[in-house]
Design an enzyme around this catalytic site. Structure first.
Site, PDB file in Angstrom:
ATOM      1  N   ALA A  29       0.845  -1.201   0.000  1.00  0.00           N
ATOM      2  CA  ALA A  29       0.000   0.000   0.000  1.00  0.00           C
ATOM      3  C   ALA A  29       0.886   1.258   0.000  1.00  0.00           C
ATOM      4  O   ALA A  29       0.624   2.212  -0.738  1.00  0.00           O
ATOM      5  CB  ALA A  29      -0.914  -0.001   1.211  1.00  0.00           C
ATOM      6  N   SER A  64       2.605  -5.012 -16.011  1.00  0.00           N
ATOM      7  CA  SER A  64       2.051  -5.053 -14.660  1.00  0.00           C
ATOM      8  C   SER A  64       0.596  -4.586 -14.738  1.00  0.00           C
ATOM      9  O   SER A  64       0.017  -4.549 -15.829  1.00  0.00           O
ATOM     10  CB  SER A  64       2.875  -4.140 -13.763  1.00  0.00           C
ATOM     11  OG  SER A  64       2.401  -4.250 -12.449  1.00  0.00           O
ATOM     12  N   GLU A 120     -11.096 -11.791 -11.563  1.00  0.00           N
ATOM     13  CA  GLU A 120     -10.265 -12.868 -11.029  1.00  0.00           C
ATOM     14  C   GLU A 120      -9.730 -12.469  -9.662  1.00  0.00           C
ATOM     15  O   GLU A 120      -9.760 -11.291  -9.306  1.00  0.00           O
ATOM     16  CB  GLU A 120      -9.069 -13.122 -11.975  1.00  0.00           C
ATOM     17  CG  GLU A 120      -9.492 -13.506 -13.361  1.00  0.00           C
ATOM     18  CD  GLU A 120      -8.335 -13.488 -14.361  1.00  0.00           C
ATOM     19  OE1 GLU A 120      -7.169 -13.409 -13.936  1.00  0.00           O
ATOM     20  OE2 GLU A 120      -8.621 -13.530 -15.566  1.00  0.00           O
ATOM     21  N   LYS A 140      -6.632 -11.689  -7.197  1.00  0.00           N
ATOM     22  CA  LYS A 140      -5.255 -11.246  -7.392  1.00  0.00           C
ATOM     23  C   LYS A 140      -4.377 -12.079  -6.458  1.00  0.00           C
ATOM     24  O   LYS A 140      -4.332 -11.840  -5.247  1.00  0.00           O
ATOM     25  CB  LYS A 140      -5.099  -9.755  -7.109  1.00  0.00           C
ATOM     26  CG  LYS A 140      -3.720  -9.250  -7.502  1.00  0.00           C
ATOM     27  CD  LYS A 140      -3.687  -7.741  -7.512  1.00  0.00           C
ATOM     28  CE  LYS A 140      -2.377  -7.199  -8.052  1.00  0.00           C
ATOM     29  NZ  LYS A 140      -1.169  -7.753  -7.466  1.00  0.00           N
ATOM     30  N   ASP A 158      -1.208 -13.467  -4.595  1.00  0.00           N
ATOM     31  CA  ASP A 158      -0.032 -12.750  -4.117  1.00  0.00           C
ATOM     32  C   ASP A 158       1.200 -13.640  -4.210  1.00  0.00           C
ATOM     33  O   ASP A 158       1.596 -14.301  -3.261  1.00  0.00           O
ATOM     34  CB  ASP A 158      -0.265 -12.293  -2.671  1.00  0.00           C
ATOM     35  CG  ASP A 158       0.640 -11.136  -2.301  1.00  0.00           C
ATOM     36  OD1 ASP A 158       1.333 -10.617  -3.204  1.00  0.00           O
ATOM     37  OD2 ASP A 158       0.659 -10.758  -1.126  1.00  0.00           O
ATOM     38  N   GLU A 198       0.810 -16.951 -12.089  1.00  0.00           N
ATOM     39  CA  GLU A 198       1.429 -16.623 -10.814  1.00  0.00           C
ATOM     40  C   GLU A 198       1.888 -17.899 -10.108  1.00  0.00           C
ATOM     41  O   GLU A 198       1.123 -18.855  -9.998  1.00  0.00           O
ATOM     42  CB  GLU A 198       0.385 -15.887  -9.954  1.00  0.00           C
ATOM     43  CG  GLU A 198       0.937 -15.111  -8.808  1.00  0.00           C
ATOM     44  CD  GLU A 198       1.363 -13.685  -9.204  1.00  0.00           C
ATOM     45  OE1 GLU A 198       1.458 -13.383 -10.418  1.00  0.00           O
ATOM     46  OE2 GLU A 198       1.606 -12.892  -8.275  1.00  0.00           O
ATOM     47  N   TYR A 218      -3.175 -17.045 -15.667  1.00  0.00           N
ATOM     48  CA  TYR A 218      -4.188 -16.005 -15.845  1.00  0.00           C
ATOM     49  C   TYR A 218      -4.102 -15.332 -17.220  1.00  0.00           C
ATOM     50  O   TYR A 218      -4.761 -14.321 -17.457  1.00  0.00           O
ATOM     51  CB  TYR A 218      -4.147 -14.970 -14.722  1.00  0.00           C
ATOM     52  CG  TYR A 218      -2.760 -14.389 -14.440  1.00  0.00           C
ATOM     53  CD1 TYR A 218      -2.085 -13.660 -15.401  1.00  0.00           C
ATOM     54  CD2 TYR A 218      -2.163 -14.556 -13.196  1.00  0.00           C
ATOM     55  CE1 TYR A 218      -0.839 -13.127 -15.151  1.00  0.00           C
ATOM     56  CE2 TYR A 218      -0.911 -14.029 -12.929  1.00  0.00           C
ATOM     57  CZ  TYR A 218      -0.259 -13.314 -13.901  1.00  0.00           C
ATOM     58  OH  TYR A 218       0.976 -12.789 -13.652  1.00  0.00           O
ATOM     59  N   LYS A 228     -10.845  -7.583 -15.764  1.00  0.00           N
ATOM     60  CA  LYS A 228     -10.365  -7.518 -17.149  1.00  0.00           C
ATOM     61  C   LYS A 228     -11.539  -7.401 -18.112  1.00  0.00           C
ATOM     62  O   LYS A 228     -12.566  -8.066 -17.917  1.00  0.00           O
ATOM     63  CB  LYS A 228      -9.574  -8.797 -17.472  1.00  0.00           C
ATOM     64  CG  LYS A 228      -8.377  -9.000 -16.559  1.00  0.00           C
ATOM     65  CD  LYS A 228      -7.709 -10.347 -16.762  1.00  0.00           C
ATOM     66  CE  LYS A 228      -6.520 -10.467 -15.803  1.00  0.00           C
ATOM     67  NZ  LYS A 228      -5.879 -11.774 -15.827  1.00  0.00           N
ATOM     68  N   LYS A 278      -7.225  -3.280  -5.221  1.00  0.00           N
ATOM     69  CA  LYS A 278      -6.503  -3.847  -4.078  1.00  0.00           C
ATOM     70  C   LYS A 278      -7.344  -3.800  -2.793  1.00  0.00           C
ATOM     71  O   LYS A 278      -8.179  -2.914  -2.619  1.00  0.00           O
ATOM     72  CB  LYS A 278      -5.200  -3.052  -3.839  1.00  0.00           C
ATOM     73  CG  LYS A 278      -4.280  -2.974  -5.048  1.00  0.00           C
ATOM     74  CD  LYS A 278      -3.450  -4.224  -5.233  1.00  0.00           C
ATOM     75  CE  LYS A 278      -2.272  -4.295  -4.321  1.00  0.00           C
ATOM     76  NZ  LYS A 278      -1.087  -3.615  -4.836  1.00  0.00           N
ATOM     77  N   CYS A 288      16.729 -23.286  28.917  1.00  0.00           N
ATOM     78  CA  CYS A 288      15.387 -23.574  28.402  1.00  0.00           C
ATOM     79  C   CYS A 288      14.351 -23.067  29.407  1.00  0.00           C
ATOM     80  O   CYS A 288      14.465 -23.372  30.601  1.00  0.00           O
ATOM     81  CB  CYS A 288      15.242 -25.075  28.187  1.00  0.00           C
ATOM     82  SG  CYS A 288      13.543 -25.580  27.862  1.00  0.00           S
ATOM     83  N   CYS A 340      12.571 -26.597  30.942  1.00  0.00           N
ATOM     84  CA  CYS A 340      13.253 -27.615  31.754  1.00  0.00           C
ATOM     85  C   CYS A 340      14.547 -27.109  32.372  1.00  0.00           C
ATOM     86  O   CYS A 340      15.166 -27.812  33.169  1.00  0.00           O
ATOM     87  CB  CYS A 340      13.530 -28.868  30.917  1.00  0.00           C
ATOM     88  SG  CYS A 340      14.835 -28.644  29.697  1.00  0.00           S
ATOM     89  N   CYS A 382      17.121 -25.901  23.203  1.00  0.00           N
ATOM     90  CA  CYS A 382      17.174 -26.582  24.498  1.00  0.00           C
ATOM     91  C   CYS A 382      17.921 -27.890  24.287  1.00  0.00           C
ATOM     92  O   CYS A 382      17.619 -28.632  23.351  1.00  0.00           O
ATOM     93  CB  CYS A 382      15.751 -26.842  24.986  1.00  0.00           C
ATOM     94  SG  CYS A 382      15.671 -28.122  26.244  1.00  0.00           S
ATOM     95  N   CYS A 402      13.230 -32.885  27.893  1.00  0.00           N
ATOM     96  CA  CYS A 402      12.455 -31.667  28.141  1.00  0.00           C
ATOM     97  C   CYS A 402      10.972 -31.930  27.839  1.00  0.00           C
ATOM     98  O   CYS A 402      10.633 -32.371  26.739  1.00  0.00           O
ATOM     99  CB  CYS A 402      12.980 -30.538  27.255  1.00  0.00           C
ATOM    100  SG  CYS A 402      11.958 -29.062  27.344  1.00  0.00           S
TER     101      CYS A 402
HETATM  102  S1  IVH Z   1      -2.947 -10.094 -15.204  1.00  0.00           S
HETATM  103  C1  IVH Z   1      -1.113  -7.843 -18.588  1.00  0.00           C
HETATM  104  N1  IVH Z   1      -4.229 -11.497 -13.363  1.00  0.00           N
HETATM  105  O1  IVH Z   1      -0.325  -8.993 -10.195  1.00  0.00           O
HETATM  106  C2  IVH Z   1      -1.734  -8.292 -17.332  1.00  0.00           C
HETATM  107  N2  IVH Z   1      -2.140 -10.536 -12.778  1.00  0.00           N
HETATM  108  O2  IVH Z   1       0.207  -6.194  -9.823  1.00  0.00           O
HETATM  109  C3  IVH Z   1      -0.838  -9.097 -16.503  1.00  0.00           C
HETATM  110  N3  IVH Z   1      -1.396 -11.067 -10.515  1.00  0.00           N
HETATM  111  O3  IVH Z   1       2.270  -8.907 -12.522  1.00  0.00           O
HETATM  112  C4  IVH Z   1      -1.317  -9.456 -15.191  1.00  0.00           C
HETATM  113  N4  IVH Z   1      -3.122 -12.307  -9.960  1.00  0.00           N
HETATM  114  O4  IVH Z   1       2.002 -11.017 -11.058  1.00  0.00           O
HETATM  115  C5  IVH Z   1      -3.138 -10.763 -13.658  1.00  0.00           C
HETATM  116  N5  IVH Z   1      -5.439 -12.798 -11.858  1.00  0.00           N
HETATM  117  C6  IVH Z   1      -4.362 -12.078 -12.151  1.00  0.00           C
HETATM  118  C7  IVH Z   1      -3.332 -11.876 -11.218  1.00  0.00           C
HETATM  119  C8  IVH Z   1      -2.234 -11.097 -11.568  1.00  0.00           C
HETATM  120  C9  IVH Z   1      -1.966 -11.825  -9.557  1.00  0.00           C
HETATM  121  C10 IVH Z   1      -0.117 -10.369 -10.367  1.00  0.00           C
HETATM  122  C11 IVH Z   1       0.799 -10.503 -11.549  1.00  0.00           C
HETATM  123  C12 IVH Z   1       1.012  -9.094 -12.008  1.00  0.00           C
HETATM  124  C13 IVH Z   1       0.745  -8.322 -10.759  1.00  0.00           C
HETATM  125  C14 IVH Z   1       0.401  -6.870 -11.016  1.00  0.00           C
END
Ligand code: IVH
Length: 676
Positions: A36, A84, A116, A118, A120, A175, A227, A292, A316, A410, A413, A428, A433
């Site tokens: 963030a 990204s 979808e 996201k 991590d 991912e 994805y 998307k 986010k 410890c 014990c 320990c 123990c």
């Molecule tokens: S689409 C051109 N879909 O988030 C689009 N990315 O913050 C490419 N990520 O680099 C990404 N879940 O590593 C897409 N369902 C999802 C995702 C996703 C996680 C990640 C991915 C991307 C990053 C961007």
């Protein structure tokens, strides 16, 4: 100073900060600030560039996606850049995105979006030629990544060979991440092994993929979901959702069950709220949802900036962080004696949950973050993982705070606590123990070990408290009368427990090996060793060199295994367990494979392999794999989120296996096949 000069100075500062944090996050896998905070800096820079376009330079962080690749992996240029995503933080941001999309497309009606989760983790690209995986790469700076093919090959969710109908050339993108359950188990094991734990599943996934030695990656429970696509998509599909369905049909893992088609922005908002509500219930960590435009011709019209596509946005979630105070520090002793510090907090609400404990990991971390008892701290929670202390706030100290000393004995014990070279925690040294024994017992009876149902923490504590058990072997000599003396232990419960203990004598070698708690040998390596040795005696005789010849076994594991079997008290334990009929005999080779003549149906998401891979394994061992459930089905294997097939299996009263039980069966089949 003029506004222009102020803006220029701030611009420089932001570039420097973002470059620095990019480096920490993407190159070193060691971020200092949360997403963030990073996103806020990035947005401020974007805004500044919008207002003062003359300030923007070609090397601005907004012009590229990540950090440069590390020198040690071969560079992997991406023919189609790996972009990204732009971020939305509020409903307003999302509505702005929708308005931009409709304006650019010149449409007034509601847009079909595909929503979808996201994930991590870490973005990767997988190249397939003639349906075979030929190149796996990280994103790197978006135009050039790092070649990590060997590492990616170890990720079981990644198919090595695609189905027949897949095209000759294909690049799948997705991912790599770690499920929370596996992440917790990995950290627990690392804690026991005296290795530094990972702060969150993302760091664990990144750290595991960035290994020069792919045998290390192989031991990490990574998974991957697709994805999107790079090369190979052109002209083939009309919609993004259709592309994902096809990727799944070609053999990739795609988390379609978590996705939703949304017609118009209202439905997107509803999806976001639902997912946010359920955030803690997903098996993996997510940091938002990705929205998307579903139509691919519209995606093409919308195009992309150098940083991100204009047809997608990441909405986010707010970070799960809170401020509170450390009241005290408690020391926990694990089964191998590892002593770890836990902060007892003033209870604080953190996205719907009250948090009163947080991990401090080890004394290196305590020193690095300069954390003291009494400090105001920031705690963060990832999924249902134990929260951890991100940072102390020294500016809020009043002088009453106290350092957290490294223990010399410890806490349970009183035996000496010794910190070995290369280890991050003291241990320990007391073999008897009670804390160590307690944890060893809990590990021994766990589901992926001896699987003794009904032997929970409270019963273990009672057995230990009354000295009825002083070693795991004592479980097998427990008498009904003795059990009945325990608090809250009735006849039914006692009989159930005795039956469960008896049943555990038949566990396969891999589970017994895991149960013994040999350092560095978790569930996965236990399976690898069991596959190779097939009896405990054979493994006990193996030399370190012989063990190291196994691909996934390095010197550390080999030393630990040989040392375990050399230690006199372990030998005694093995002897006792053998006398008590606990150790499994090598399987006889008379009967056919457990799979022969059997029909399997898989439903839901598997975590260790894709469905086609599982089906192939069934075939390999003489079984059949079918797509639909009928009376003729021998077993239904249900992964997570299993649907109507599972319902039908229940209605027909068919045997239902979970993934772990299927793996166990597979192991047995392998064993039988290899002794034939
Ligand atoms: S689409 C051109 N879909 O988030 C689009 N990315 O913050 C490419 N990520 O680099 C990404 N879940 O590593 C897409 N369902 C999802 C995702 C996703 C996680 C990640 C991915 C991307 C990053 C961007």
């Amino acid at each position: 100073m003029s506004t222009q000069e102020n803006a220029a100075a701030r611009y420089q500062e932001l570039c420097r900060l973002i470059h620095h944090h990019n480096y920490l996050y993407h190159v070193l896998d060691c971020p200092e600030i949360g997403d963030a905070d990073y996103d806020r800096l990035f947005r401020e820079l974007q805004d500044l560039e919008k207002r003062f376009p003359e300030l923007a330079t070609p090397d601005s962080p907004t012009r590229r996606v990540g950090a440069p690749p590390l020198a040690r992996f071969a560079p992997a240029p991406h023919a189609i850049p790996m972009l990204s995503l732009d971020n939305a933080f509020t409903e307003g941001d999302l509505r702005d995105f929708d308005a931009r999309v409709r304006r650019a497309l010149k449409v007034t009606e509601a847009i079909d979006y595909f929503c979808e989760l996201k994930l991590d983790g870490l973005a990767v690209s997988l190249r397939y030629e003639d349906r075979r995986l030929t190149l796996g790469a990280t994103r790197g700076d978006g135009s050039t990544g790092e070649t990590i093919t060997d590492n990616l090959r170890t990720v079981r969710a990644i198919p090595l060979l695609l189905h027949d109908d897949a095209p000759d050339l294909l690049e799948a993108r997705g991912e790599v991440y770690m499920n929370l359950k596996e992440f917790r188990a990995l950290n627990a094991q690392r804690e026991e092994d005296g290795e530094p734990v990972f702060a969150n599943p993302r760091n664990a996934a990144a750290g595991s993929l960035r290994q020069l030695d792919s045998a290390i990656t192989a031991r990490r429970p990574l998974t991957m979901a697709c994805y999107g696509m790079g090369a190979g998509a052109q002209g083939r599909f009309q919609r993004h959702s259709q592309m994902l369905e096809t990727l799944r049909a070609w053999g990739f893992k795609v988390n379609l069950e978590y996705c939703r088609k949304a017609c118009g922005v209202e439905e997107v908002v509803a999806f976001y709220r639902e997912v946010q509500e359920k955030r803690d219930q997903f098996p993996f960590e997510i940091d938002g949802v990705v929205i998307k435009v579903d139509r691919l011709d519209w995606q093409e019209t919308l195009g992309a900036t150098t940083h991100a596509p204009r047809w997608a946005i990441a909405w986010k979630f707010p970070p799960r962080r809170a401020q509170t105070r450390i009241r005290a520090v408690r020391l926990q002793v694990g089964r191998t004696g590892a002593i770890t510090p836990v902060a007892e907090l003033e209870p604080v609400r953190l996205s719907g949950v009250t948090v009163s404990n947080a991990s401090l990991h080890n004394w290196d971390e305590i020193a690095r973050k300069d954390i003291r008892t009494g400090d105001q701290v920031i705690v963060e929670r990832a999924g249902d993982v134990i929260p951890y202390v991100v940072a102390a706030l020294p500016e809020l100290r009043n002088g009453s705070e106290a350092p957290i000393p490294l223990p010399e004995t410890c806490p349970v014990c009183g035996s000496p606590a010794v910190r070995l070279k290369d280890e991050v925690v003291p241990r320990c040294q007391g073999m008897d123990c009670p804390a160590r024994l307690r944890e060893a017992l809990r590990h021994f009876v766990a589901r992926d070990a001896m699987d003794i149902e009904g032997l929970g923490g409270r019963t273990i504590d009672q057995l230990l408290g009354q000295k009825l058990v002083t070693s795991v072997a004592d479980l097998y000599t427990l008498q009904r009368d003795t059990l009945l003396q325990l608090e809250r232990m009735g006849e039914t419960l006692a009989d159930k427990l005795l039956n469960a203990i008896e049943a555990s004598k038949k566990r396969p070698l891999s589970k017994v090996l895991n149960a013994l708690g040999i350092r560095h040998v978790g569930a996965h390596l236990a399976r690898v060793l069991a596959e190779r040795y097939r009896s405990l005696e054979a493994l006990a005789q193996a030399s370190s060199d012989e063990l190291q010849a196994i691909h996934e076994v390095g010197p550390e594991v080999a030393e630990s295994v040989t040392a375990f079997f050399q230690a006199p008290h372990n030998r005694e334990l093995m002897e006792r367990l053998k006398q008590l009929n606990v150790l499994p005999e090598p399987e006889s080779n008379e009967t056919g494979s457990a799979f022969s003549g059997k029909t399997f149906v898989f439903t839901g998401t598997l975590t260790l392999m894709t469905r086609p891979e599982a089906e192939n394994l069934v075939r390999l061992h003489g079984g059949r794999a079918a797509g639909t459930v009928s009376k003729k089905t021998s077993y239904v294997v249900a992964g997570s989120e299993a649907g109507s097939k599972l319902d039908k299996a229940r209605a027909l009263n068919l045997p239902i296996l979970d993934e772990a039980q299927f793996m166990e069966m597979l192991e047995q089949a392998k064993l039988q096949d290899s002794t034939k």
